[in-house]
Design a protein around this motif. Structure first.
Motif, PDB file in Angstrom:
ATOM      1  N   PHE A  80      19.311  19.325  23.266  1.00 49.11           N
ATOM      2  CA  PHE A  80      18.490  20.424  23.771  1.00 49.11           C
ATOM      3  C   PHE A  80      19.218  21.360  24.735  1.00 49.11           C
ATOM      4  CE2 PHE A  80      15.780  16.665  23.100  1.00 49.11           C
ATOM      5  CZ  PHE A  80      15.063  17.125  22.013  1.00 49.11           C
ATOM      6  N   SER A  81      20.476  21.112  25.021  1.00 47.98           N
ATOM      7  CA  SER A  81      21.277  21.903  25.963  1.00 47.98           C
ATOM      8  C   SER A  81      20.675  21.924  27.360  1.00 47.98           C
ATOM      9  CB  SER A  81      21.455  23.341  25.444  1.00 47.98           C
ATOM     10  OG  SER A  81      22.153  23.333  24.223  1.00 47.98           O
ATOM     11  N   THR A  82      19.979  20.865  27.697  1.00 49.99           N
ATOM     12  CA  THR A  82      19.408  20.720  29.032  1.00 49.99           C
ATOM     13  C   THR A  82      19.111  19.241  29.282  1.00 49.99           C
ATOM     14  OG1 THR A  82      17.634  21.357  30.530  1.00 49.99           O
ATOM     15  CG2 THR A  82      17.058  21.176  28.195  1.00 49.99           C
ATOM     16  N   PHE A  83      19.153  18.853  30.554  1.00 51.31           N
ATOM     17  CA  PHE A  83      18.767  17.491  30.918  1.00 51.31           C
ATOM     18  C   PHE A  83      17.263  17.382  31.112  1.00 51.31           C
ATOM     19  CE2 PHE A  83      23.208  17.515  32.610  1.00 51.31           C
ATOM     20  CZ  PHE A  83      23.719  16.610  31.698  1.00 51.31           C
ATOM     21  N   ALA A 115      18.497  14.046  42.164  1.00 56.19           N
ATOM     22  CA  ALA A 115      18.424  15.464  41.824  1.00 56.19           C
ATOM     23  C   ALA A 115      18.769  15.631  40.354  1.00 56.19           C
ATOM     24  CB  ALA A 115      19.395  16.259  42.687  1.00 56.19           C
ATOM     25  N   ILE A 116      17.849  16.244  39.609  1.00 55.40           N
ATOM     26  CA  ILE A 116      18.121  16.535  38.212  1.00 55.40           C
ATOM     27  C   ILE A 116      17.687  17.971  37.938  1.00 55.40           C
ATOM     28  CG2 ILE A 116      15.922  15.597  37.396  1.00 55.40           C
ATOM     29  CD1 ILE A 116      17.463  14.632  34.878  1.00 55.40           C
ATOM     30  N   THR A 117      18.594  18.730  37.336  1.00 54.22           N
ATOM     31  CA  THR A 117      18.306  20.105  36.961  1.00 54.22           C
ATOM     32  C   THR A 117      18.616  20.253  35.481  1.00 54.22           C
ATOM     33  OG1 THR A 117      20.534  20.932  37.426  1.00 54.22           O
ATOM     34  CG2 THR A 117      18.976  20.901  39.276  1.00 54.22           C
ATOM     35  N   TYR A 121      22.831  16.258  37.324  1.00 51.07           N
ATOM     36  CA  TYR A 121      22.020  15.129  37.771  1.00 51.07           C
ATOM     37  C   TYR A 121      22.877  14.205  38.611  1.00 51.07           C
ATOM     38  CZ  TYR A 121      24.233  12.551  33.951  1.00 51.07           C
ATOM     39  OH  TYR A 121      25.154  11.978  33.109  1.00 51.07           O
ATOM     40  N   THR A 122      22.215  13.413  39.409  1.00 52.92           N
ATOM     41  CA  THR A 122      22.838  12.311  40.133  1.00 52.92           C
ATOM     42  C   THR A 122      21.940  11.105  39.945  1.00 52.92           C
ATOM     43  OG1 THR A 122      23.799  13.774  41.789  1.00 52.92           O
ATOM     44  CG2 THR A 122      23.613  11.454  42.369  1.00 52.92           C
ATOM     45  N   LEU A 123      22.484  10.069  39.322  1.00 54.59           N
ATOM     46  CA  LEU A 123      21.735   8.834  39.110  1.00 54.59           C
ATOM     47  C   LEU A 123      22.059   7.852  40.225  1.00 54.59           C
ATOM     48  CD1 LEU A 123      22.312   8.343  35.281  1.00 54.59           C
ATOM     49  CD2 LEU A 123      20.327   9.349  36.406  1.00 54.59           C
ATOM     50  N   VAL A 124      21.045   7.104  40.652  1.00 55.27           N
ATOM     51  CA  VAL A 124      21.200   6.158  41.753  1.00 55.27           C
ATOM     52  C   VAL A 124      20.640   4.806  41.327  1.00 55.27           C
ATOM     53  CG1 VAL A 124      20.612   5.657  44.150  1.00 55.27           C
ATOM     54  CG2 VAL A 124      20.923   8.021  43.424  1.00 55.27           C
ATOM     55  N   ILE A 144      26.179   7.877  40.126  1.00 49.18           N
ATOM     56  CA  ILE A 144      27.049   8.536  39.162  1.00 49.18           C
ATOM     57  C   ILE A 144      26.454   9.909  38.871  1.00 49.18           C
ATOM     58  CG2 ILE A 144      25.942   7.619  37.081  1.00 49.18           C
ATOM     59  CD1 ILE A 144      28.874   7.266  35.987  1.00 49.18           C
ATOM     60  N   THR A 145      27.313  10.898  38.689  1.00 44.96           N
ATOM     61  CA  THR A 145      26.853  12.259  38.418  1.00 44.96           C
ATOM     62  C   THR A 145      27.123  12.616  36.955  1.00 44.96           C
ATOM     63  OG1 THR A 145      28.970  13.289  38.958  1.00 44.96           O
ATOM     64  CG2 THR A 145      27.418  12.940  40.786  1.00 44.96           C
ATOM     65  N   GLN A 146      26.681  13.815  36.558  1.00 48.17           N
ATOM     66  CA  GLN A 146      26.893  14.277  35.187  1.00 48.17           C
ATOM     67  C   GLN A 146      28.370  14.438  34.864  1.00 48.17           C
ATOM     68  OE1 GLN A 146      25.873  16.297  37.607  1.00 48.17           O
ATOM     69  NE2 GLN A 146      27.363  17.959  37.527  1.00 48.17           N
ATOM     70  N   ASN A 147      29.212  14.604  35.856  1.00 44.20           N
ATOM     71  CA  ASN A 147      30.663  14.722  35.656  1.00 44.20           C
ATOM     72  C   ASN A 147      31.354  13.363  35.612  1.00 44.20           C
ATOM     73  OD1 ASN A 147      30.472  17.510  35.708  1.00 44.20           O
ATOM     74  ND2 ASN A 147      30.773  17.593  37.923  1.00 44.20           N
ATOM     75  N   GLY A 148      30.604  12.297  35.820  1.00 49.66           N
ATOM     76  CA  GLY A 148      31.193  10.964  35.842  1.00 49.66           C
ATOM     77  C   GLY A 148      31.712  10.551  37.197  1.00 49.66           C
ATOM     78  N   GLN A 149      31.431  11.339  38.224  1.00 51.57           N
ATOM     79  CA  GLN A 149      31.891  10.996  39.574  1.00 51.57           C
ATOM     80  C   GLN A 149      31.070   9.817  40.082  1.00 51.57           C
ATOM     81  OE1 GLN A 149      31.704  14.212  42.356  1.00 51.57           O
ATOM     82  NE2 GLN A 149      32.441  12.976  44.050  1.00 51.57           N
TER      83      GLN A 149
END
Length: 163
Positions: A80-83, A115-117, A121-124, A144-149
């Motif tokens: 969907f090109s969106t989270f 936070a998810i937009t 996103y940031t998963l906890v 972990i974030t959407q960038n894998g950080q």
């Protein structure tokens, strides 16, 4: 030829262990206490090592839950090109993460999102109260974030928590 002396003709004196009616004396109290101390020290080391192993195993459950949620969100983004898709049924993972969170398989952690937009996103992963991981001294939460950080709290423990 010399005659044997009187001293050499006597029979040897029996030692304490060879005397009739006397067996071995047994273990002294000091020896017993030394053995008990050694066993107690080895037991303490074994229990602390086992506890560290259990905590590391629990952290791996948090990592698995975070990576599974991340994969589900990435599938949503691919489709969907969106989270955050418009329709509820399109991406249940993002809806679940925002509501009560997703519980890990052994119910030791709950994965939520801070936070998810549409594009971030940031998963906890937070330990549950009854999962046994709340006593982890090094890793309160894993992120972990959407960038894998990858991250963890307290700050600076990310490398330890994610190994």
């Amino acid at each position: 030829m010399s005659t044997p002396s009187a001293a050499s003709s006597r029979a040897p004196r029996p030692t304490v262990a060879a005397r009739p009616g006397r067996g071995q004396r047994g273990v002294t109290l000091v020896e017993l206490l030394v053995v008990v101390m050694v066993v107690a020290i080895l037991g303490t080391i074994a229990v602390s090592s086992y506890r560290a192993y259990v905590i590391r195993a629990g952290r791996s459950e948090a990592k698995v839950a975070l990576l599974a949620a991340q994969q589900n969100l990435e599938r949503c983004f691919t489709r969907f090109s969106t989270f955050l898709p418009d329709e509820e049924d399109d991406c249940p993972t993002s809806r679940d993460l925002q509501a009560d969170g997703v519980v890990s398989t052994e119910q030791r952690y709950v994965v939520t999102t801070d936070a998810i937009t549409d594009t971030t996103y940031t998963l906890v992963a937070t330990p549950t109260d009854d999962g046994g991981m709340a006593s982890d001294p090094d890793c309160d939460t894993l992120t972990i974030t959407q960038n894998g950080q990858r991250g963890a709290t307290p700050a600076g423990n990310a490398a330890l928590c994610w190994r």
